[in-house]
Design a protein around this motif. Structure first.
Motif, PDB file in Angstrom:
ATOM      1  N   THR A  94       1.858  -5.433 -10.883  1.00 12.50           N
ATOM      2  CA  THR A  94       0.510  -5.899 -10.559  1.00 12.50           C
ATOM      3  C   THR A  94       0.503  -7.399 -10.291  1.00 12.50           C
ATOM      4  O   THR A  94      -0.101  -7.877  -9.319  1.00 12.50           O
ATOM      5  N   ALA A  95       1.178  -8.161 -11.150  1.00 13.88           N
ATOM      6  CA  ALA A  95       1.225  -9.613 -10.969  1.00 13.88           C
ATOM      7  C   ALA A  95       1.878  -9.979  -9.645  1.00 13.88           C
ATOM      8  O   ALA A  95       1.410 -10.878  -8.926  1.00 13.88           O
ATOM      9  N   ASP A  96       2.951  -9.294  -9.297  1.00 14.77           N
ATOM     10  CA  ASP A  96       3.685  -9.549  -8.064  1.00 14.77           C
ATOM     11  C   ASP A  96       2.792  -9.321  -6.845  1.00 14.77           C
ATOM     12  O   ASP A  96       2.689 -10.184  -5.950  1.00 14.77           O
ATOM     13  N   ALA A  97       2.143  -8.172  -6.795  1.00 16.15           N
ATOM     14  CA  ALA A  97       1.303  -7.838  -5.645  1.00 16.15           C
ATOM     15  C   ALA A  97       0.076  -8.744  -5.555  1.00 16.15           C
ATOM     16  O   ALA A  97      -0.299  -9.199  -4.463  1.00 16.15           O
ATOM     17  N   LEU A  98      -0.545  -9.026  -6.682  1.00 15.52           N
ATOM     18  CA  LEU A  98      -1.724  -9.894  -6.671  1.00 15.52           C
ATOM     19  C   LEU A  98      -1.372 -11.302  -6.223  1.00 15.52           C
ATOM     20  O   LEU A  98      -2.131 -11.933  -5.468  1.00 15.52           O
ATOM     21  N   ALA A  99      -0.228 -11.813  -6.675  1.00 15.65           N
ATOM     22  CA  ALA A  99       0.176 -13.158  -6.276  1.00 15.65           C
ATOM     23  C   ALA A  99       0.336 -13.240  -4.765  1.00 15.65           C
ATOM     24  O   ALA A  99      -0.096 -14.208  -4.123  1.00 15.65           O
ATOM     25  N   THR A 100       0.927 -12.215  -4.157  1.00 11.53           N
ATOM     26  CA  THR A 100       1.077 -12.201  -2.705  1.00 11.53           C
ATOM     27  C   THR A 100      -0.273 -12.106  -2.018  1.00 11.53           C
ATOM     28  O   THR A 100      -0.555 -12.833  -1.054  1.00 11.53           O
TER      29      THR A 100
END
Length: 349
Positions: free
Chosen positions: A298-304
């Motif tokens: 979730t953190a990875d996708a949201l950061a992008t």
């Protein structure tokens, strides 16, 4: 992964981390019965560094190291676009994707999370944008001799769109009309971190830090009872500087920025992050965004997604959804930083 290493983390210390976010492990005083051990190696075109807290047990460490290799190999074999034989590549190579195509539970989990983040960000995060990414030379193909034309971008964009990718949960399957090229590079590393974390917990490891290419997930505390301290890097293309340090326990963190992967052509700078709305590299002032979440996927996708949106829109969404987010914005004088209210409790310096 034959160059994997297993060693006491106190010897390696934080110098082992060469990604956007690295662990700050100095100043620890360990109880004799427990130490932090580091397991590291290459993966996904980058490297992984995993710290586990346990008593000295060579047999257990070797079991963990071998298991971690197996977990990461499974993720790569499922979700890599750089491997022609991966599960995802075989899907992308299909000329007809209109019928339900069975997929593994892991791939379905990632596609489901990708759809959730795409909807939340209004399409700023879109795993079907791969053909456009490839046109700009940031995928498996070689960099083009010149930037894509407006016509080629328009054609590629017209065929993309996360809403064209349909998912079925039971049994897990996916279909798309017209056929889609799916690129999970902005979420697969985070999933890999989560997969390793699940493996460690299944092996009875209660305290750990898992880092792959700058995406991090931690659980428990270090032997001295302190939390894991992580550094957010200053978004500069040369050198390594710490912008902020945060303390985490049982959380994940990911950073997305435009300052490492880019190229210049005819005096213009092109970031690897592509805006799905325009089909062009982002060109706003947001240099870096860091997101904290329960899981690294979730953190990875949201950061992008936030990186694509730019500071103003991303901050508004993060505040509304109570998401811990930290933004580094370019100014004429250098950088300015902003954080959402939910992020402030994690900052230590």
């Amino acid at each position: 992964m034959t160059s994997r290493m297993v060693r006491p983390a106190r010897v390696a210390l934080a110098s082992a981390f060469t990604a956007l976010v690295f662990a700050v492990l100095a100043g620890c005083s360990f109880q004799p019965e427990e130490k932090i051990w580091e397991i590291s190696g290459p993966v996904f075109g980058t490297s992984y560094h995993i710290n586990v807290v346990l008593t000295e047990d060579p047999e257990k460490l070797e079991t963990l190291a071998s298991g971690i290799d197996g977990v990461l190999e499974d993720v790569d074999a499922s979700m890599s676009t750089w491997r022609d034989d991966s599960e995802l590549s075989l899907f992308n190579q299909r000329n007809d994707q209109s019928e339900w195509i069975p997929v593994s539970a892991g791939l379905f989990e990632v596609l489901q999370k990708a759809r959730e983040i795409s909807s939340m960000t209004g399409g700023a995060f879109d795993v079907t944008i791969g053909p456009v990414v490839n046109l700009w030379g940031f995928g498996p193909q070689a960099r083009p001799e010149q930037v894509p034309s407006e016509e080629s971008l328009a054609m590629a964009l017209a065929a993309t769109g996360y809403e064209k990718l349909e998912l079925r949960a039971d049994p897990p399957a996916v279909r798309a009309t017209p056929p889609q090229y799916v690129d999970l590079s902005a979420i697969a590393k985070g999933y890999g971190v989560d997969a390793v974390a699940r493996f460690l917990e299944n092996e009875g490891i209660e305290a750990y830090l898992v880092e792959i290419g700058g995406e991090v997930r931690v659980n428990g505390r270090k032997p001295d009872g302190s939390t894991w301290r992580l550094a957010i890097e200053q978004p500069v293309s040369e050198g390594r500087e710490v912008n902020r340090v945060v303390a985490l326990e049982s959380r994940a963190m990911a950073t997305s920025g435009d300052y490492r992967n880019y190229y210049e052509s005819e005096g213009r700078r092109y970031s690897h992050t592509i805006d799905p709305e325009t089909g062009k590299p982002i060109a706003h002032r947001l240099a870096s965004v860091t997101v904290i979440a329960d899981d690294c996927m979730t953190a990875d996708a949201l950061a992008t997604g936030f990186n694509v949106m730019g500071y103003e829109q991303a901050n508004e969404l993060a505040v509304r959804e109570n998401i811990p987010a930290y933004f580094i914005v370019r100014t004429e004088e250098g950088f300015e930083t902003h954080q959402t209210p939910a992020f402030s409790s994690y900052v230590t310096q």
